[in-house]
Design a protein around this motif. Structure first.
Motif, mmCIF file in Angstrom:
data_model
loop_
_atom_site.group_PDB
_atom_site.id
_atom_site.type_symbol
_atom_site.label_atom_id
_atom_site.label_comp_id
_atom_site.label_asym_id
_atom_site.label_seq_id
_atom_site.Cartn_x
_atom_site.Cartn_y
_atom_site.Cartn_z
ATOM 1 N N THR A 181 11.259 39.620 -54.900
ATOM 2 C CA THR A 181 12.111 40.853 -54.486
ATOM 3 C C THR A 181 13.843 40.834 -54.826
ATOM 4 O OG1 THR A 181 12.756 40.100 -51.847
ATOM 5 C CG2 THR A 181 10.666 41.275 -52.358
ATOM 6 N N ASP A 182 14.348 39.519 -54.990
ATOM 7 C CA ASP A 182 15.887 39.475 -55.929
ATOM 8 C C ASP A 182 15.868 38.267 -56.212
ATOM 9 O OD1 ASP A 182 15.560 38.218 -53.002
ATOM 10 O OD2 ASP A 182 17.206 39.341 -52.351
ATOM 11 N N SER A 185 15.502 34.942 -53.953
ATOM 12 C CA SER A 185 14.297 35.034 -53.253
ATOM 13 C C SER A 185 13.940 33.532 -54.209
ATOM 14 C CB SER A 185 13.299 35.821 -52.919
ATOM 15 O OG SER A 185 13.312 36.338 -53.961
ATOM 16 N N SER B 137 15.810 44.670 -50.147
ATOM 17 C CA SER B 137 15.335 43.652 -49.283
ATOM 18 C C SER B 137 15.620 43.118 -48.005
ATOM 19 C CB SER B 137 15.186 42.925 -50.725
ATOM 20 O OG SER B 137 15.790 42.757 -51.188
ATOM 21 N N VAL B 148 13.357 35.891 -46.287
ATOM 22 C CA VAL B 148 13.553 36.777 -46.973
ATOM 23 C C VAL B 148 11.882 37.725 -45.880
ATOM 24 C CG1 VAL B 148 12.174 38.405 -48.950
ATOM 25 C CG2 VAL B 148 13.995 36.426 -48.894
ATOM 26 N N ARG B 151 9.471 43.980 -47.793
ATOM 27 C CA ARG B 151 10.654 45.454 -46.876
ATOM 28 C C ARG B 151 9.788 46.071 -46.186
ATOM 29 N NH1 ARG B 151 12.915 47.324 -52.341
ATOM 30 N NH2 ARG B 151 12.691 44.778 -52.788
#
Lengths: 222, 222
Positions: A181-182, A185, B137, B148, B151
């Motif tokens: 997601t970013d 990660s 995130s 993580v 979301r």
């Protein structure tokens, strides 16, 4: 040691219901994306800025740069179908050892203080990810049920996320996975832990018209 | 069936670094708390409004009501040391069967649409809790590590939270526990599940000066 900023602005802005992608919308009369570029340049004038845009928006961006007289040198790269691909494309221009920041083009309010902090921590730890706490109660959805989780056990991830260049380049050689997601990660999936550092509440992401209004209010207050 | 709104404004506003508690700060020239009261009155003019204030702020509130000519009838109750106690004090004035909304005094932008939706769902399900998704995130902190989390598995809880009066009164007879972060968590601890319904992004909680600016920007757009 070389410094890079990959500014990802490859979104097409469907959430905004606007024909202009959100990175080009005017914030106090200037395109959102220009703030993001200026913020890095102000802190590190020698930084190599790489802007990732949807291919079809590149001519419009060049026109905006002329119109607004943006004098800050930057490379322009075409985005991919996903954020992951867009960052991969940007990383092709990152060749030397140093620190690379990956930043959302639609976060125009990343302050000098924040950008300096993230670069400093990344030099020391290899990675630096800005996060902020929440003040609202949080619930975790579990099927049709939900339960409260302690609000201080949750943080929101912002950008710029900073990394040693070689670490991020290697991490981005992995195959894409939906859990990416970013950038943090992606680096974690590569087996490297990430260092969380304090972000800034005002470093908001502009995805709705309300966010744009909020950003204008924040700029007025500065 | 009787309708009640307990508007909790017992905070002393230490986060705002202001001598005026945040519920009394002026939003476009009018105290934040007055918006919250007006919003319920607009939707349900027969509603019984109970405002919970710090004891020492009650004279200041009465003065503000005169100054601003607030004509909406409401009861005033002294707050306790915790939000839990403040709601307990408010519930003493809730005597008949019906629906009670508990609302943060510092959420002045709860819209008609949202208030109607929450009351309607609470009539049907016994409880109704407004929640909103996040676009950032999210990471879960686990000791010195973090990971993580998806979301879309996280929601933020807003107010007004609505309940059958007798259910909420019984739930608030429990002994206080630190896990009681809102009314939904009190009702769950009592053994009753809660119904989540869609909240509204603009229904923000005013806890910083930046939030106040954002609220002004949102009001301008309405």
């Amino acid at each position: 040691m070389e410094y890079y900023a990959i500014i990802v602005a490859a979104g097409k802005g469907t959430r905004m219901k606007s024909k202009v992608p959100k990175q080009f919308l005017l914030l106090n009369g200037k395109p959102v994306l220009m703030y993001s570029i200026e913020n890095f340049f102000k802190v590190l004038s020698e930084i190599k800025i790489i802007v990732v845009l949807p291919s079809k928006e590149i001519p419009r961006w060049r026109k905006l740069c002329r119109e607004f007289g943006l004098g800050i040198p930057h490379s322009i790269v075409s985005g991919g179908a996903t954020r992951f691909e867009s960052v991969q494309n940007g990383l092709k221009l990152v060749r030397k050892d140093g620190i690379v920041a990956v930043h959302d083009g639609v976060r125009p309010l990343a302050s000098d203080v924040l950008i300096r902090r993230i670069f400093r921590k990344a030099k020391r730890f290899g990675t630096a990810i800005p996060v902020v706490k929440t003040k609202d109660s949080v619930r975790l959805l579990e099927g049709i049920k939900s339960r409260v989780i302690a609000r201080n056990s949750i943080v929101f991830v912002q950008t710029p996320q900073c990394f040693r260049t070689m670490l991020l380049k290697r991490a981005y050689e992995q195959k894409f996975h939906p859990s990416f997601t970013d950038d943090a990660s992606v680096v974690e999936a590569y087996g490297h832990s990430v260092k969380l550092v304090a972000g800034k509440e005002e470093n908001i992401k502009i995805t709705t018209k309300e966010d744009l209004l909020f950003a204008e209010a924040l700029l007025k207050q500065r």
